[in-house]
Design a protein around this motif. Structure first.
Motif, short mmCIF file in Angstrom:
data_model
loop_
_atom_site.label_atom_id
_atom_site.label_comp_id
_atom_site.label_asym_id
_atom_site.label_seq_id
_atom_site.Cartn_x
_atom_site.Cartn_y
_atom_site.Cartn_z
N TYR A 1 -85.21 43.42 -20.31
CA TYR A 1 -85.33 41.96 -20.40
C TYR A 1 -84.02 41.33 -19.94
N ALA B 1 -85.93 47.51 -23.08
CA ALA B 1 -87.05 47.74 -23.99
C ALA B 1 -87.73 49.07 -23.74
N SER C 1 -90.23 49.39 -35.47
CA SER C 1 -90.12 48.05 -34.91
C SER C 1 -88.98 48.01 -33.90
N GLY C 2 -89.24 47.41 -32.74
CA GLY C 2 -88.22 47.34 -31.70
C GLY C 2 -88.22 48.51 -30.74
N ALA C 3 -89.14 49.47 -30.93
CA ALA C 3 -89.16 50.69 -30.11
C ALA C 3 -89.66 50.42 -28.69
N GLY C 4 -90.39 49.31 -28.49
CA GLY C 4 -90.91 48.99 -27.17
C GLY C 4 -92.43 49.03 -27.06
N LYS C 5 -93.12 49.13 -28.19
CA LYS C 5 -94.58 49.26 -28.19
C LYS C 5 -95.27 48.04 -27.59
N SER C 6 -94.86 46.86 -28.06
CA SER C 6 -95.44 45.61 -27.55
C SER C 6 -95.20 45.48 -26.05
N THR C 7 -93.98 45.76 -25.64
CA THR C 7 -93.62 45.67 -24.23
C THR C 7 -94.51 46.58 -23.39
P1 ADP Z 1 -92.03 46.86 -30.72
O1 ADP Z 1 -93.35 46.31 -30.29
O2 ADP Z 1 -92.03 48.36 -30.78
O3 ADP Z 1 -91.54 46.24 -31.97
P2 ADP Z 1 -90.92 45.33 -28.52
O4 ADP Z 1 -91.56 45.79 -27.25
O5 ADP Z 1 -91.42 44.07 -29.13
O6 ADP Z 1 -90.97 46.52 -29.58
O7 ADP Z 1 -89.36 45.18 -28.27
C1 ADP Z 1 -88.55 46.20 -27.68
C2 ADP Z 1 -87.15 45.67 -27.48
O8 ADP Z 1 -87.16 44.67 -26.48
C3 ADP Z 1 -86.55 45.02 -28.71
O9 ADP Z 1 -85.20 45.35 -28.74
C4 ADP Z 1 -86.79 43.56 -28.49
O10 ADP Z 1 -85.80 42.80 -29.13
C5 ADP Z 1 -86.66 43.45 -26.98
N1 ADP Z 1 -87.50 42.34 -26.46
C6 ADP Z 1 -88.84 42.23 -26.57
N2 ADP Z 1 -89.29 41.12 -25.95
C7 ADP Z 1 -88.19 40.52 -25.44
C8 ADP Z 1 -87.98 39.34 -24.65
N3 ADP Z 1 -89.00 38.55 -24.29
N4 ADP Z 1 -86.71 39.06 -24.29
C9 ADP Z 1 -85.67 39.86 -24.63
N5 ADP Z 1 -85.80 40.98 -25.33
C10 ADP Z 1 -87.04 41.32 -25.75
#
Ligand code: ADP
Ligand code: ADP
Length: 219
Positions: free
Chosen positions: A11, A17, A37-43
């Motif tokens: 990002y 991520a 949490s924060g592992a990158g799953k959502s991304t």
């Molecule tokens: P998870 O779903 O496993 O909690 P995320 O994919 O939400 O993980 O986030 C992975 C990392 O990327 C985290 O460190 C988060 O802070 C960062 N991150 C996620 N979305 C954004 C964004 N839009 N801008 C900057 N950093 C992001």
């Protein structure tokens, strides 16, 4: 059906991520995506839906390179995906049935056809008798099942569920997962993310992420 080839997502320089992630998911597979949490799953899930694009590497969905997808083609990709994401709230001023019909009306189905298919979808998640209720009259788990019904009403080939059991008690979480597994059992490819090891199905494949790196389940 879904393939990641050395995918990284930054990002910003300070927010990496995903780092060099490779795996593939076959048609009809059920895969859990686990990690803190924060592992990158959502991304990772967002990249399959072209909500985020890779910084490096390739994401293929049905052989299509998502990184090269034109803006105008994104809706066609998403029509094949049932997305259950945290921010997708149900509309409070409409019934459960109307919420479930919405994706069909948007794609031009007739009211009658939309209602018929929405009722069938609600039946599959065990909520047909609540069709006339407002979402806020339902429990958190029931609302999540309405979200599932809404996500599958267009009969997508792939379901992506981002932490669908977050904030639910054990029994509600189980019913949500049962609803998702029911779609898997009729051939839909499913990816379900969770930070909760307890919801993981022992028999199922688990892809593990930690600090953006794949730590298990790649093959
Ligand atoms: P998870 O779903 O496993 O909690 P995320 O994919 O939400 O993980 O986030 C992975 C990392 O990327 C985290 O460190 C988060 O802070 C960062 N991150 C996620 N979305 C954004 C964004 N839009 N801008 C900057 N950093 C992001
Ligand atoms: P998070 O929960 O990690 O903050 P969200 O799931 O809320 O992430 O999504 C972040 C952004 O991604 C949203 O603001 C939205 O613009 C976009 N987004 C998510 N799902 C969709 C979708 N189905 N269609 C278009 N954009 C989407």
């Amino acid at each position: 059906m879904i393939e990641f080839q050395s995918v990284s997502k930054e990002y910003s320089a300070a927010a990496v991520a995903l780092l060099d992630v490779s795996f593939s998911v076959q048609k009809g597979e059920l895969v859990y995506l686990a990690g803190p949490s924060g592992a990158g799953k959502s991304t990772l899930l967002k990249m399959i839906a072209a909500i985020e694009r890779p910084s490096a590497g390739k994401v293929l969905v049905n052989g299509q390179d998502i990184g090269k997808l034109k803006r105008a083609s994104v809706p066609f990709l998403r029509r094949n995906l049932g997305l259950i994401f945290q921010h997708q709230r149900l509309l409070g001023d409409r019934s459960v049935l109307a919420n479930t019909m919405l994706p069909l009306l948007v794609t031009g189905a007739s009211n009658m056809q939309a209602e018929q298919r929405a009722r069938a979808a609600l039946d599959k998640v065990g909520l047909l008798e609540r069709a006339g209720a407002r979402p806020q009259e339902l429990s958190g788990g029931e609302q999540q099942r309405v979200s599932i019904a809404r996500a599958i009403v267009n009969r997508p080939q792939i379901i992506l569920a981002d932490e669908p059991t977050a904030n639910l008690d054990r029994a509600s979480a189980d019913r949500v997962l049962d609803a998702l597994r029911a779609f898997h059992s009729v051939g839909v490819t499913c990816m379900i993310s969770t930070h909760d090891e307890q919801v993981l199905d022992r028999a199922a494949r688990v892809i593990r992420l930690d600090h953006g790196q794949l730590t298990g389940g790649a093959a």
